[in-house]
Design an enzyme around this catalytic site. Structure first.
Site, PDB file in Angstrom:
ATOM      1  N   CYS A  40       0.856  -1.186   0.000  1.00 48.82           N
ATOM      2  CA  CYS A  40       0.000   0.000   0.000  1.00 48.82           C
ATOM      3  C   CYS A  40       0.894   1.239   0.000  1.00 48.82           C
ATOM      4  O   CYS A  40       1.744   1.391   0.868  1.00 48.82           O
ATOM      5  CB  CYS A  40      -0.885  -0.016   1.245  1.00 48.82           C
ATOM      6  SG  CYS A  40      -1.613   1.577   1.609  1.00 48.82           S
ATOM      7  N   CYS A  43       0.992   3.410   3.416  1.00 47.75           N
ATOM      8  CA  CYS A  43       1.472   2.915   4.702  1.00 47.75           C
ATOM      9  C   CYS A  43       2.864   3.492   4.999  1.00 47.75           C
ATOM     10  O   CYS A  43       3.584   3.859   4.072  1.00 47.75           O
ATOM     11  CB  CYS A  43       1.513   1.382   4.684  1.00 47.75           C
ATOM     12  SG  CYS A  43      -0.067   0.636   5.156  1.00 47.75           S
ATOM     13  N   HIS A 100      -3.621   1.174   8.359  1.00 54.88           N
ATOM     14  CA  HIS A 100      -4.017   0.800   6.994  1.00 54.88           C
ATOM     15  C   HIS A 100      -5.532   0.681   6.788  1.00 54.88           C
ATOM     16  O   HIS A 100      -6.036   0.811   5.670  1.00 54.88           O
ATOM     17  CB  HIS A 100      -3.307  -0.500   6.596  1.00 54.88           C
ATOM     18  CG  HIS A 100      -3.598  -0.935   5.202  1.00 54.88           C
ATOM     19  ND1 HIS A 100      -3.205  -0.198   4.100  1.00 54.88           N
ATOM     20  CD2 HIS A 100      -4.273  -2.010   4.722  1.00 54.88           C
ATOM     21  CE1 HIS A 100      -3.618  -0.821   2.996  1.00 54.88           C
ATOM     22  NE2 HIS A 100      -4.268  -1.913   3.346  1.00 54.88           N
ATOM     23  N   ASN A 140     -13.732   9.677  -0.644  1.00 57.73           N
ATOM     24  CA  ASN A 140     -14.454   8.526  -1.180  1.00 57.73           C
ATOM     25  C   ASN A 140     -14.058   7.313  -0.359  1.00 57.73           C
ATOM     26  O   ASN A 140     -12.887   7.111  -0.094  1.00 57.73           O
ATOM     27  CB  ASN A 140     -14.065   8.256  -2.640  1.00 57.73           C
ATOM     28  CG  ASN A 140     -14.570   9.335  -3.577  1.00 57.73           C
ATOM     29  OD1 ASN A 140     -15.532  10.033  -3.275  1.00 57.73           O
ATOM     30  ND2 ASN A 140     -13.914   9.474  -4.715  1.00 57.73           N
ATOM     31  N   HIS A 153      -8.033   7.792   3.367  1.00 52.60           N
ATOM     32  CA  HIS A 153      -7.506   9.011   2.758  1.00 52.60           C
ATOM     33  C   HIS A 153      -8.630   9.848   2.157  1.00 52.60           C
ATOM     34  O   HIS A 153      -9.719   9.354   1.889  1.00 52.60           O
ATOM     35  CB  HIS A 153      -6.487   8.669   1.662  1.00 52.60           C
ATOM     36  CG  HIS A 153      -7.092   8.043   0.435  1.00 52.60           C
ATOM     37  ND1 HIS A 153      -7.487   6.716   0.382  1.00 52.60           N
ATOM     38  CD2 HIS A 153      -7.388   8.559  -0.785  1.00 52.60           C
ATOM     39  CE1 HIS A 153      -7.976   6.446  -0.821  1.00 52.60           C
ATOM     40  NE2 HIS A 153      -7.944   7.552  -1.543  1.00 52.60           N
ATOM     41  N   GLN A 155      -9.216  13.408  -0.670  1.00 51.22           N
ATOM     42  CA  GLN A 155      -8.586  13.993  -1.843  1.00 51.22           C
ATOM     43  C   GLN A 155      -8.925  15.472  -1.983  1.00 51.22           C
ATOM     44  O   GLN A 155      -9.950  15.923  -1.488  1.00 51.22           O
ATOM     45  CB  GLN A 155      -9.075  13.287  -3.106  1.00 51.22           C
ATOM     46  CG  GLN A 155      -8.654  11.848  -3.202  1.00 51.22           C
ATOM     47  CD  GLN A 155      -9.052  11.270  -4.540  1.00 51.22           C
ATOM     48  OE1 GLN A 155      -8.514  11.660  -5.571  1.00 51.22           O
ATOM     49  NE2 GLN A 155      -9.993  10.355  -4.526  1.00 51.22           N
TER      50      GLN A 155
HETATM   51 ZN    ZN Z   1      -1.876   1.313   3.849  1.00 48.62          ZN
END
Ligand code: ZN
Ligand code: ZN
Ligand code: FE
Length: 341
Positions: A40, A43, A100, A140, A153, A155
């Protein structure tokens, strides 16, 4: 055309008078890297994040940006007919936690408050760039709405134009203000308080409700009680209470059907082109694609082809379900600042 991935421009749709961002390179962006055994990128310790030391919230450039501060030059008209402009702008990602998995309700209040601070700072910073007219901030979540990375996350798209939906809202607020000398959203809030049937949660500075005119089954709006135009107008106490209500609403969604809920969260703030928008009232909208535990609501022919939404259900009944889910969610949350109205 051998180099189609190099096409990067904003094309004008003259039929509906809207800008479309065309970004050839975005076709190559990774889809769910962890399903292919790849790391990812958000991370700690990955090439994207390893130089940042210890962090709890970070802003990264979008690796596949729809807009760029130094875009290719394009002609103003294609073949002298179609309008086109450079894809100028900034696309960023806010990684909200090193963890995560999870949602805003899974990070603690002080941490969520830092996320709000980053949203605020980036709104002001990107908004002050001379080529930016609007800073679109959104989150989203969930594969149902096509999120390619699961790491929590949000945006930011800093745009060289004002988005059509915001244009429409500005027009409505302005009209109402000219006619009544009052704010449309301040008045909506008064009515919702009086009626009560669509309220979900409130704290000292914010209120959450399912709007009378909801388009999505479990749509939730979050309104600041004070008449403010952007995150940058909020004081310290308000920012903390915004963090609180965002945690409560995401916890409410995850409690509603006892599963990790997908949603879109969008910030509607004033444009950053330095004009006077004192008649506008900022707010946050949540759209959630489920209409029942395992039934998705699709935006299809009538919605996309005609911009006509059908609401499958009764808004007041869905608001009641959300209020119930909220009271359950509050019991599980480690800390919250408000109450169910
Ligand atoms: Zn991650
Ligand atoms: Zn207002
Ligand atoms: Fe709005």
């Amino acid at each position: 055309m051998s180099n189609q991935s190099k096409v990067h421009e904003i094309r004008w749709n003259p039929l509906i008078r809207q800008w479309i961002i065309v970004a050839g390179h975005r076709g190559r962006r990774p889809w769910r890297p962890e399903e292919k055994g790849l790391a990812c990128p958000f991370c700690p310790g990955t090439p994207e994040t390893k130089d940042l030391g210890v962090w709890d919230v970070i802003v990264l450039p979008n690796k596949f940006p729809a807009l760029s501060p130094k875009p290719l030059k394009v002609p103003r008209f294609h073949t002298g007919f179609f309008r086109v402009r450079r894809a100028i702008g900034v696309c960023e990602v806010i990684v909200e936690t090193p963890m995560h998995e999870g949602d805003l309700c899974n990070i603690d209040l002080d941490h969520t408050r830092k996320v709000v601070d980053v949203f605020t700072k980036e709104y002001s910073r990107l908004g002050s760039l001379n080529y930016i007219r609007y800073v679109a901030e959104f989150r989203n979540k969930g594969k149902e709405i096509g999120v390619s990375l699961t790491h929590p996350h949000s945006q930011i798209y800093a745009l060289p134009f004002i988005p059509p939906r915001i244009m429409c809202e500005l027009k409505s607020f302005k009209r109402y203000y000219i006619k009544k000398n009052k704010c449309l959203l301040c008045d909506i809030m008064k009515i919702e308080y009086k009626e009560g049937s669509r309220l979900i949660y409130e704290n000292k500075c914010f209120i959450a409700l399912l709007p009378y005119f909801a388009m999505w089954p479990y749509e939730i709006h979050v309104y600041p009680k004070r008449h403010v135009q952007a995150l940058s107008d909020l004081n310290e106490e308000e920012k903390l209470h915004l963090a609180d209500i965002l945690r409560v609403i995401t916890a409410t969604y995850n409690t509603l059907f006892e599963k990790d809920m997908p949603y879109m969260m969008v910030f509607h703030q004033k444009p950053t082109d330095k004009r006077n928008y004192s008649y506008y009232h900022m707010h946050i909208e949540f759209y959630q694609p489920y209409r029942d535990k395992d039934k998705l609501k699709y935006a299809a022919g009538i919605e996309w082809g005609f911009w006509v939404f059908t609401y499958d259900g009764i808004p007041e009944k869905k608001a009641y379900e959300l209020r119930e889910a909220c009271s359950k969610a509050l019991k599980k949350l480690d800390k919250y600042l408000g109450k169910i109205p």
